[in-house]
Design a protein around this motif. Sequence first.
Motif: not given
Length: 182
Positions: A34-40, A46-55, A89-91, A100-105
């Motif tokens: 159990v925890g509280t998101v404090i920062d995002v 890098q994967a398979g010769g390209g880039e993957i966005p990560a949060v 996340l913002a959208d 899942p998309m976690l929210r700060t706080g």
Amino acid sequence: AMAICAVSASALHASAVAQMNLEQMVTFSERVFVGTVIDVTESRKQAGGGEIPAVTYRIKVSESFKGDYEEIKGERYTEVTMLGTLKNLADGRHPIAEFPMLRTGEEYLLLIAPAGPIGLTATMGLGQGCFTITGDESDKVALNGAGNDGMFTGMQDGFAEGGPNSWGDLSSLITDNVGGAE
């Protein structure tokens, strides 16, 4: 390349996640806490010769059931890096249904799968392993992204399927499944 993108995009929208009960999720998780998101923050992997966005979510751990956590000045912390972007996340939308998309706080019970080779992970069963915890100390409840449906299927626990569950009861059941809280 266009064909691969088209197939990948339709596969993402047609994704189906296997239903897991709580016992299965706890067993296969690397970390349960159990925890509280404090920062995002956003990065690229890098994967398979390209880039993957990560949060990456930085989370202050208030209760741990399974796994290892960083300790700083008597407080426990962990990071969880998942597929995504800060724009998603913002959208409030994600390219993969049920992700899942976690929210700060916000406070969550998270059942985290082992990380893959590039360091990305997810909650077990996507939304199934991400519980929002609400209420005050006397009446806390937990509800996952699947509405707690199927969470006790095949288990001998007496819990009703679907809807929020008492945090005290759920916490005890998790503790029983991992052999004690850490």
